[in-house]
Design an enzyme around this catalytic site. Sequence first.
Site, PDB file in Angstrom:
ATOM      1  N   HIS A 184      54.895 -35.306  37.009  1.00  0.00           N
ATOM      2  CA  HIS A 184      54.317 -33.954  36.899  1.00  0.00           C
ATOM      3  C   HIS A 184      55.320 -32.950  36.315  1.00  0.00           C
ATOM      4  O   HIS A 184      55.537 -31.886  36.865  1.00  0.00           O
ATOM      5  CB  HIS A 184      53.784 -33.492  38.259  1.00  0.00           C
ATOM      6  CG  HIS A 184      54.843 -33.320  39.316  1.00  0.00           C
ATOM      7  ND1 HIS A 184      54.582 -33.469  40.656  1.00  0.00           N
ATOM      8  CD2 HIS A 184      56.149 -32.999  39.232  1.00  0.00           C
ATOM      9  CE1 HIS A 184      55.697 -33.247  41.340  1.00  0.00           C
ATOM     10  NE2 HIS A 184      56.665 -32.958  40.506  1.00  0.00           N
ATOM     11  N   HIS A 206      57.043 -26.565  44.361  1.00  0.00           N
ATOM     12  CA  HIS A 206      58.468 -26.450  44.035  1.00  0.00           C
ATOM     13  C   HIS A 206      58.928 -25.018  44.326  1.00  0.00           C
ATOM     14  O   HIS A 206      59.346 -24.292  43.425  1.00  0.00           O
ATOM     15  CB  HIS A 206      58.712 -26.805  42.576  1.00  0.00           C
ATOM     16  CG  HIS A 206      58.279 -28.201  42.190  1.00  0.00           C
ATOM     17  ND1 HIS A 206      56.957 -28.568  42.050  1.00  0.00           N
ATOM     18  CD2 HIS A 206      58.993 -29.316  41.917  1.00  0.00           C
ATOM     19  CE1 HIS A 206      56.891 -29.848  41.695  1.00  0.00           C
ATOM     20  NE2 HIS A 206      58.100 -30.318  41.612  1.00  0.00           N
ATOM     21  N   HIS A 230      64.337 -39.621  38.753  1.00  0.00           N
ATOM     22  CA  HIS A 230      64.976 -38.466  38.107  1.00  0.00           C
ATOM     23  C   HIS A 230      65.861 -37.727  39.100  1.00  0.00           C
ATOM     24  O   HIS A 230      65.599 -37.732  40.301  1.00  0.00           O
ATOM     25  CB  HIS A 230      63.985 -37.523  37.433  1.00  0.00           C
ATOM     26  CG  HIS A 230      62.963 -36.808  38.288  1.00  0.00           C
ATOM     27  ND1 HIS A 230      62.086 -37.438  39.145  1.00  0.00           N
ATOM     28  CD2 HIS A 230      62.661 -35.487  38.390  1.00  0.00           C
ATOM     29  CE1 HIS A 230      61.292 -36.548  39.710  1.00  0.00           C
ATOM     30  NE2 HIS A 230      61.623 -35.337  39.288  1.00  0.00           N
ATOM     31  N   GLU A 246      60.261 -37.821  45.263  1.00  0.00           N
ATOM     32  CA  GLU A 246      58.857 -37.422  45.042  1.00  0.00           C
ATOM     33  C   GLU A 246      57.912 -38.613  45.111  1.00  0.00           C
ATOM     34  O   GLU A 246      56.714 -38.462  45.385  1.00  0.00           O
ATOM     35  CB  GLU A 246      58.705 -36.730  43.668  1.00  0.00           C
ATOM     36  CG  GLU A 246      59.341 -35.354  43.608  1.00  0.00           C
ATOM     37  CD  GLU A 246      59.128 -34.649  42.279  1.00  0.00           C
ATOM     38  OE1 GLU A 246      59.323 -33.425  42.239  1.00  0.00           O
ATOM     39  OE2 GLU A 246      58.790 -35.291  41.262  1.00  0.00           O
TER      40      GLU A 246
END
Length: 280
Positions: free
Chosen positions: A12, A59, A193, A240
Amino acid sequence: MARITAGVFTSHIPAVGAAIDLGKTAEPYWAPMFKGYEFSKQWIARAKPDVIFLVYNDHASAFSLDLIPTFAIGCADRFQPADEGWGPRKVPEVIGHPELAAHIAQSVILDEFDLTIVNRMDVDHGLTVPLSLMFGQPEAWPCRVIPFAVNVVQYPPPTGHRCFQLGRAIRKAIELFDEDLNVQVWGTGGMSHQLQGPRAGLINKAFDTAFFDRMLSDPEGLARMPHIDYVREAGSEGIELVMWLVGLGALKAAPRQVHRFYHVPGSNTAVGHLILENKK
Ligand code: DHB
Ligand code: FE
């Protein structure tokens, strides 16, 4: 009764939303990544979900670091795109399904998962970028969406096992809803990531490949993977991926893989995307 027909899993990345909004999807950097979603757009045009139960993380857009719910279910009529610092994305507002959301909240909380009920919140790239990847740029999103936010921003996030079990409770709740609805459950974020610190830029294709494989071959074992393995192998933001396990837990055993795509890099992230269908 409502039924869960499929799970959609995807990264995303905010820069992907910017590439779509600014008309850059055909640029050499982005074209190979967007190609991986062409099948998905055709697939979802045929699949025609009525409701998407969309698992994502905020976030620090709707919630600040003052208040961090572990699991938050969006029960509002509608949700506006959040301003993440460059103004809100010019994408359609998200229309919720308050009746189904309230039903899921009741069922899941009585099954002893302590959700936070949210009657007003804005939704950031964690939710809007997956919608753009799957539906393109419509005037209005073609279905209702129940936002379901998971804390993966501040330690400790929920365990993968908790997310998987919660998915099962969500499946039970949806299947008890007395309306004929085609529901999809989406898990977003990941894959490997790391955006910060000395290991920023970390990508781990071997880990990501094994994660995809184990979603199909060993979901229960995958759900038992501890946090430290995510962070060590997939980077600090690789955590995530626990959100994918909510979606996976909501599917029946042995779903059918209809699409799998992996591309490095998209911004700072290994882009991963999987579509699983429940057997009829
Ligand atoms: C990136 C990826 C994310 O998942 C995110 O939330 C923010 C940024 C990135 O790759 O740049
Ligand atoms: Fe993210």
